[in-house]
Design an enzyme around this catalytic site. Structure first.
Site, short mmCIF file in Angstrom:
data_model
loop_
_atom_site.label_atom_id
_atom_site.label_comp_id
_atom_site.label_asym_id
_atom_site.label_seq_id
_atom_site.Cartn_x
_atom_site.Cartn_y
_atom_site.Cartn_z
N CYS B 86 -3.73 3.17 1.12
CA CYS B 86 -4.74 3.86 0.31
C CYS B 86 -4.14 4.33 -1.03
O CYS B 86 -3.83 3.50 -1.87
CB CYS B 86 -5.35 5.01 1.11
SG CYS B 86 -6.86 5.64 0.39
N HIS B 203 -6.71 2.73 6.54
CA HIS B 203 -5.66 3.62 7.05
C HIS B 203 -5.22 3.24 8.46
O HIS B 203 -5.73 3.82 9.44
CB HIS B 203 -6.18 5.06 7.09
CG HIS B 203 -6.27 5.71 5.75
ND1 HIS B 203 -5.24 6.41 5.18
CD2 HIS B 203 -7.29 5.77 4.87
CE1 HIS B 203 -5.61 6.88 4.01
NE2 HIS B 203 -6.85 6.51 3.78
N GLU B 205 -2.59 4.11 9.95
CA GLU B 205 -1.92 5.27 10.59
C GLU B 205 -2.92 6.23 11.23
O GLU B 205 -2.55 7.04 12.06
CB GLU B 205 -1.02 5.98 9.56
CG GLU B 205 -1.69 7.01 8.68
CD GLU B 205 -2.60 6.44 7.60
OE1 GLU B 205 -2.92 5.23 7.62
OE2 GLU B 205 -3.04 7.23 6.73
#
Lengths: 86, 241
Positions: B86, B203, B205
């Site tokens: 991002c 994302h 994560e």
């Protein structure tokens, strides 16, 4: 010395903000506004002895930071202390 | 294996990345402040999401000049694996470590939702463990993820197989409706010519545990661990030595 730097999206780059503004103007009845391109405007106070040096300093910082050459181009105006364009 | 998570003023996904690597994957992780000049022997570098320097001027435009970025550039130049997520992707673009730039989302809205992305290339350190054309369901959260580059650069990206992720629908098909931000060619993520630098807007994560809705992102972190274990990263050993 003072410099004004105008940063705009290149003509080939879609400007979603400009499009939204022109749509808003049309809905307000301003059909005569055919297009809007939104950009950024910077006023730089420069320690430079000549307009050439001021222009070259402004151009250097525009290249390095103020504009992203992938999507943007810029135009510089150099002013003297009385804000007269030189 | 040690992951360095770079922290810029305004990073806000640094702890998510740290948690995914350390607690979920069980690998070593360390935060590295952006003013630092070395990566403390990290094997992998993550530039996390957030709003570095308030997104002022342009996303990532100021963070690219942080002292730590010189170390990141040297690390990348020696083949070390770098992942930009991002805002981290936006920083990699501004730093010139990846080609292109980000525009405002075409509808000017900040999109915070789960999307589907298709893995287009599996020969990068972060997609090694993915199947060809595997579809991952992972979240996005951005206002400026509308990937743009020149037609010439786009051809180069295609020729070099640098487009790593595309936005698709749940069936894995590229459609305009499945493109959340107007990105050119539905591009969600790309890699460098050397393939070791990868950037993406979604994302992974935030999608490493089923408790948060999806664990599809974990494969990217597992990939880089396998890549390093197999020594498939030319020069990565040098970088971490």
């Amino acid at each position: 010395m003072r410099a004004r730097v105008f940063v705009t999206l290149k003509p080939s780059v879609f400007d979603p903000q400009g499009r939204t503004i022109v749509d808003a103007l049309h809905s307000l009845g301003y059909g005569g506004v055919e297009d809007v391109r939104q950009g950024k405007y910077f006023e730089l106070e420069l320690a430079a002895e000549s307009s050439d040096k001021a222009r070259s300093l402004a151009s250097e910082v525009a290249d390095k930071l103020l504009a992203n050459p992938v999507i943007e181009s810029y135009r510089i105006e150099v002013m003297d202390s009385r804000d007269t364009q030189i | 294996m040690k992951f360095a998570v770079i922290v810029f003023p305004g990073s806000n996904c640094d702890h998510d990345a740290f948690h995914a690597v350390k607690d979920v994957l069980g690998q070593g992780a360390e935060f590295v402040w952006h003013k630092e000049t070395d990566l403390r022997g990290a094997d992998v570098v993550i530039l996390p999401g957030g709003f570095s320097h308030g997104d002022y001027l342009r996303t990532g435009a100021i963070a690219r000049f942080s002292p730590v970025m010189n170390a990141v550039k040297s690390f990348a130049a020696t083949g070390g694996p770098v992942l930009g997520i991002c805002n981290g992707f936006q920083i990699l673009l501004e730093a010139g470590l990846l080609p292109g730039a980000m525009l405002r989302n075409r509808d000017l809205k900040f999109h915070c939702e789960h999307v589907h992305v298709r893995v287009e290339q599996t020969d990068t350190p972060f997609t090694l463990a993915c199947g060809p054309k595997q579809v991952l369901r992972i979240p996005i959260a951005h206002g400026e993820g509308n990937y743009f580059t020149s037609q010439e650069e786009l051809r180069r990206l295609e020729q070099n197989r640098q487009i790593v992720f595309r936005y698709v629908n749940a069936a894995g098909v590229v459609t305009d409706d499945a493109n959340p931000n107007g990105s050119l060619e539905s591009i969600a993520g790309i890699c460098s010519e050397g393939r070791n630098v990868v950037g993406l807007m979604p994302h992974p994560e935030r999608a490493c545990e089923l408790a948060v809705g999806s664990a599809d992102g974990l494969v990217m972190f597992e990939s880089v661990v396998s890549a390093l274990a197999q020594g498939t990263l030319t020069g990565a050993e040098r970088a971490s030595a």
